[in-house]
Every structure is written in C-alpha cells, then in structure tokens.
Scaffold this motif. Structure first.
Motif, PDB file in Angstrom:
ATOM      1  N   ARG A 115       4.672   1.183 -11.350  1.00 27.44           N
ATOM      2  CA  ARG A 115       3.703   0.250 -10.754  1.00 27.44           C
ATOM      3  C   ARG A 115       4.413  -0.947 -10.139  1.00 27.44           C
ATOM      4  O   ARG A 115       5.635  -1.084 -10.235  1.00 27.44           O
ATOM      5  CB  ARG A 115       2.709  -0.225 -11.817  1.00 27.44           C
ATOM      6  CG  ARG A 115       3.330  -0.755 -13.090  1.00 27.44           C
ATOM      7  CD  ARG A 115       2.246  -0.993 -14.139  1.00 27.44           C
ATOM      8  NE  ARG A 115       2.816  -1.319 -15.442  1.00 27.44           N
ATOM      9  CZ  ARG A 115       2.092  -1.429 -16.548  1.00 27.44           C
ATOM     10  NH1 ARG A 115       0.792  -1.257 -16.500  1.00 27.44           N
ATOM     11  NH2 ARG A 115       2.668  -1.712 -17.699  1.00 27.44           N
ATOM     12  N   GLY A 116       3.628  -1.818  -9.504  1.00 26.07           N
ATOM     13  CA  GLY A 116       4.180  -3.021  -8.913  1.00 26.07           C
ATOM     14  C   GLY A 116       5.192  -2.727  -7.817  1.00 26.07           C
ATOM     15  O   GLY A 116       5.063  -1.771  -7.044  1.00 26.07           O
ATOM     16  N   ILE A 117       6.222  -3.552  -7.754  1.00 22.90           N
ATOM     17  CA  ILE A 117       7.255  -3.386  -6.735  1.00 22.90           C
ATOM     18  C   ILE A 117       7.940  -2.032  -6.883  1.00 22.90           C
ATOM     19  O   ILE A 117       8.271  -1.382  -5.889  1.00 22.90           O
ATOM     20  CB  ILE A 117       8.286  -4.527  -6.824  1.00 22.90           C
ATOM     21  CG1 ILE A 117       7.643  -5.866  -6.453  1.00 22.90           C
ATOM     22  CG2 ILE A 117       9.478  -4.257  -5.907  1.00 22.90           C
ATOM     23  CD1 ILE A 117       8.555  -7.066  -6.629  1.00 22.90           C
ATOM     24  N   GLY A 118       8.138  -1.582  -8.135  1.00 24.53           N
ATOM     25  CA  GLY A 118       8.796  -0.299  -8.367  1.00 24.53           C
ATOM     26  C   GLY A 118       8.076   0.854  -7.719  1.00 24.53           C
ATOM     27  O   GLY A 118       8.703   1.754  -7.126  1.00 24.53           O
ATOM     28  N   ARG A 119       6.761   0.843  -7.804  1.00 26.85           N
ATOM     29  CA  ARG A 119       5.960   1.906  -7.196  1.00 26.85           C
ATOM     30  C   ARG A 119       6.121   1.896  -5.672  1.00 26.85           C
ATOM     31  O   ARG A 119       6.304   2.940  -5.046  1.00 26.85           O
ATOM     32  CB  ARG A 119       4.491   1.720  -7.567  1.00 26.85           C
ATOM     33  CG  ARG A 119       3.574   2.795  -7.022  1.00 26.85           C
ATOM     34  CD  ARG A 119       2.182   2.674  -7.607  1.00 26.85           C
ATOM     35  NE  ARG A 119       1.372   3.836  -7.309  1.00 26.85           N
ATOM     36  CZ  ARG A 119       0.283   4.183  -7.976  1.00 26.85           C
ATOM     37  NH1 ARG A 119      -0.118   3.449  -9.008  1.00 26.85           N
ATOM     38  NH2 ARG A 119      -0.405   5.244  -7.649  1.00 26.85           N
ATOM     39  N   HIS A 120       6.071   0.714  -5.086  1.00 27.90           N
ATOM     40  CA  HIS A 120       6.226   0.607  -3.631  1.00 27.90           C
ATOM     41  C   HIS A 120       7.645   0.968  -3.195  1.00 27.90           C
ATOM     42  O   HIS A 120       7.840   1.524  -2.112  1.00 27.90           O
ATOM     43  CB  HIS A 120       5.850  -0.799  -3.178  1.00 27.90           C
ATOM     44  CG  HIS A 120       4.376  -1.076  -3.232  1.00 27.90           C
ATOM     45  ND1 HIS A 120       3.495  -0.631  -2.273  1.00 27.90           N
ATOM     46  CD2 HIS A 120       3.622  -1.736  -4.151  1.00 27.90           C
ATOM     47  CE1 HIS A 120       2.264  -1.005  -2.573  1.00 27.90           C
ATOM     48  NE2 HIS A 120       2.316  -1.681  -3.711  1.00 27.90           N
ATOM     49  N   LEU A 121       8.634   0.641  -4.024  1.00 25.74           N
ATOM     50  CA  LEU A 121      10.007   1.043  -3.721  1.00 25.74           C
ATOM     51  C   LEU A 121      10.135   2.560  -3.683  1.00 25.74           C
ATOM     52  O   LEU A 121      10.783   3.117  -2.784  1.00 25.74           O
ATOM     53  CB  LEU A 121      10.969   0.471  -4.766  1.00 25.74           C
ATOM     54  CG  LEU A 121      11.371  -0.992  -4.618  1.00 25.74           C
ATOM     55  CD1 LEU A 121      12.080  -1.472  -5.886  1.00 25.74           C
ATOM     56  CD2 LEU A 121      12.267  -1.187  -3.401  1.00 25.74           C
ATOM     57  N   ALA A 122       9.538   3.222  -4.645  1.00 24.29           N
ATOM     58  CA  ALA A 122       9.594   4.684  -4.693  1.00 24.29           C
ATOM     59  C   ALA A 122       8.976   5.293  -3.444  1.00 24.29           C
ATOM     60  O   ALA A 122       9.540   6.215  -2.828  1.00 24.29           O
ATOM     61  CB  ALA A 122       8.878   5.182  -5.946  1.00 24.29           C
ATOM     62  N   LYS A 123       7.821   4.769  -3.041  1.00 23.63           N
ATOM     63  CA  LYS A 123       7.144   5.277  -1.853  1.00 23.63           C
ATOM     64  C   LYS A 123       7.958   5.007  -0.583  1.00 23.63           C
ATOM     65  O   LYS A 123       8.042   5.850   0.312  1.00 23.63           O
ATOM     66  CB  LYS A 123       5.752   4.642  -1.744  1.00 23.63           C
ATOM     67  CG  LYS A 123       4.799   5.097  -2.843  1.00 23.63           C
ATOM     68  CD  LYS A 123       3.583   4.198  -2.955  1.00 23.63           C
ATOM     69  CE  LYS A 123       2.679   4.302  -1.766  1.00 23.63           C
ATOM     70  NZ  LYS A 123       1.431   3.509  -1.955  1.00 23.63           N
ATOM     71  N   GLU A 124       8.610   3.826  -0.532  1.00 19.19           N
ATOM     72  CA  GLU A 124       9.378   3.462   0.660  1.00 19.19           C
ATOM     73  C   GLU A 124      10.652   4.294   0.771  1.00 19.19           C
ATOM     74  O   GLU A 124      11.020   4.745   1.871  1.00 19.19           O
ATOM     75  CB  GLU A 124       9.714   1.975   0.623  1.00 19.19           C
ATOM     76  CG  GLU A 124      10.371   1.444   1.883  1.00 19.19           C
ATOM     77  CD  GLU A 124       9.483   1.534   3.111  1.00 19.19           C
ATOM     78  OE1 GLU A 124      10.034   1.663   4.228  1.00 19.19           O
ATOM     79  OE2 GLU A 124       8.239   1.486   2.962  1.00 19.19           O
ATOM     80  N   PHE A 125      11.344   4.507  -0.352  1.00 18.65           N
ATOM     81  CA  PHE A 125      12.538   5.351  -0.325  1.00 18.65           C
ATOM     82  C   PHE A 125      12.170   6.774   0.116  1.00 18.65           C
ATOM     83  O   PHE A 125      12.889   7.392   0.905  1.00 18.65           O
ATOM     84  CB  PHE A 125      13.207   5.387  -1.695  1.00 18.65           C
ATOM     85  CG  PHE A 125      14.212   4.296  -1.922  1.00 18.65           C
ATOM     86  CD1 PHE A 125      15.394   4.263  -1.190  1.00 18.65           C
ATOM     87  CD2 PHE A 125      13.993   3.312  -2.870  1.00 18.65           C
ATOM     88  CE1 PHE A 125      16.337   3.258  -1.389  1.00 18.65           C
ATOM     89  CE2 PHE A 125      14.925   2.298  -3.077  1.00 18.65           C
ATOM     90  CZ  PHE A 125      16.096   2.268  -2.339  1.00 18.65           C
TER      91      PHE A 125
END
Length: 302
Positions: free
Chosen positions: A48-58
């Motif tokens: 969740r949070g920034i980690g979730r968006h990082l996963a989606k962006e990578f």
C-alpha cells in the motif's frame, strides 16, 4: 611527496568547480534511461501507499518481475493481483523487515523461487506521531527496527549477490524530515535521519563497485494513509505530494542513476537554509509554517 600534495591541494578547488558546473549542465540535458526489462525488483512495504504505486510504476515501465514484501497479506495480495492483471509478473511474500531472521529466511526463498533481486527498494516505514514523553517504549523501538535496521538486514541479504553480478541498485524511500525534523514525530524523524546516514555511507562505499549504485528519495509530506490527518498550514504553497508522482519520479531517478532526489525540488532550498541560518531563525520558520501543530490532528493508519 610534499610537492605532489601541494599540487593536489591547488587542483582540488578547480576539480570541485568543474564537477559543479558539469552537474549543472547535465541536469539541463535529457538523460538516457536504463532498460528495466531484465530487472527483478523487490519492494518492502509494497502492499500500500508509496510502495504500491512504486510496484505499479516499475511494472508499467517494463520491469521483468516485481516482488512485494510486507506484513499485511491482504494488501500484498490485492496489489500483486492488480499488477498481474496488467500483464506484468508479480508475486508477494509476507515478511516483517524488523525481524532479521525472517528477512534472511525470506531472501533465501525469493532467490530459490524467483531469482536474483537486482533492484532493492527499501520503502517499508511506520510513524506513531507522538512526542517523546507520550510515546510507548515498544512503539519507539518498532519505528527504529522497521525504518532503520530493516534496511541493514535487507541490504545485507541482497547486496552481496549484486556485487557478484556487478549489477544492481539499492533504493531508499526516505523523507525530508530526515534533514528538517518536526515536533510530534520524533520517532520517525530520528529513524529517517539514521536511514539517510546509512544511505550516504552506502553510496560512498559503492563508488568503486562497478555496476552497483544507490538512489535515496527525500519527499515532502506525501498524501498517504500512513500520514492521514497530518495538516499543512499553507497547502497552497506546500501542497502534499501525490504518491503516484513520488513513484514516477523515483523510478525515473533509478533509471538515470540519480543518487539523491528531493521532492519537490524546492526542498533543496530548505536544506541550504538550514546549513547556515541561526537556530532562532529556524525556530521562526517552524512557527510560521505551523510545524509545531501539524501533527495535532494526526491519525495515521487505523
């Protein structure tokens, strides 16, 4: 020997001027971005949070595999399924980075089941949002174990293989509060300051390690569940960052081998001001910006 030392001393300011000018010019030019199609990325706190968006962006930018670590299986599963539906390979493992033995155990499982991790993103963090006297001792320890020591264990688990392969990247999602602390979050500010020192030391230590580099991200207040209820006095001047923007900028920084990333760029001014302003002036800035009261409405995660 003395003549050689004297020459080095004379050349040193010229070299510094050259590097400053070169860095300034390079910042104005478009940078080439490395390909992510062969990278295996592991993100702590990836549910969740920034980690979730990082996963989606990578995944969006072509990563070969994305691995999520976290303590809440429900969030990890939801994020992994969302990324898998987009066509990218993603899996998750329940792991508390504060637990050294669990980190080493799960790192071994990841190598056996998925392969070598080539980009490690240390993103997991907690904040309790209380003053020192109002903080529970166990809660204070928990913040340091997750936010700081967790990076020691994950980096020790995956960096040796990166060095063997001469290929890898260690990323830390830090905070501008590591350099400009606020009252009411003493546990978080302290842990992030320690984390920053860890990354600065690691970055320098890897200078001569071919193919392995570091990126440290220092964002301003980001609008995530972890900081729910935190209030900024002048939101028009200092709007909270969107986690998807932080993720996008972070992935771009990794792809261009940027060592330190301040978000927004105006945070550079804050660090520069702090380096020479007297304490009384800094206190006035905190009073003006409302940092003494910004945590009064802090709720954090439920």
């Amino acid at each position: 020997m003395e003549l050689k030392s004297a020459c080095r001393m004379l050349l040193f300011p010229i070299q510094m001027f050259y590097h400053i000018v070169r860095a300034g010019l390079l910042s104005l030019l478009p940078s080439s971005k490395k390909d992510l199609s062969k990278e295996v990325i592991l993100i702590t706190g990836g549910g969740r949070g920034i980690g979730r968006h990082l996963a989606k962006e990578f995944a969006k930018q072509g990563a070969k595999k994305v691995i999520l670590w976290g303590r809440t299986e429900k969030c990890l599963k939801e994020t992994a399924e969302e990324i898998s539906l987009s066509g990218s390979e993603c899996c998750y493992f329940v792991c508390d980075v504060a637990n050294r033995e669990e980190v080493y155990k799960q790192a071994k499982v990841v190598r056996e089941k998925v392969g070598d991790v080539t980009i490690l993103v240390n993103n997991a963090a907690v904040v309790h949002g209380k003053s020192l006297m109002d903080s529970d001792d166990d809660a204070l320890l928990k913040t340091q174990h997750i936010n700081t020591l967790g990076q020691f264990w994950t980096t020790k688990a995956f960096l040796p293989r990166m060095l063997e392969l001469q290929h890898g990247h260690v990323v830390c999602i830090n905070s501008i509060l590591s350099q400009s602390p606020i009252p009411g979050a003493i546990d978080y500010c302290t842990s992030k300051a320690s984390s920053l020192a860890f990354m600065e030391s690691l970055t320098l230590g890897l200078l001569y390690c071919r193919g392995v580099s570091c990126t440290t991200v220092l964002p301003f207040h980001t609008n995530t569940e972890m900081f729910r209820g935190m209030r900024v006095r002048f939101p028009q001047l200092f709007p909270p960052l969107k986690p998807e923007i932080v993720a996008q900028k972070t992935v771009d920084a990794v792809r261009t081998d940027k060592a330190f990333l301040y978000l927004p760029w105006t945070m550079h001014a804050l660090v520069i001001l702090k380096s020479f302003m007297p304490q009384v002036a800094l206190e006035e800035i905190h009073r003006f910006s409302g940092s003494y009261t910004c945590m009064n409405t802090f709720k954090g995660r439920t």
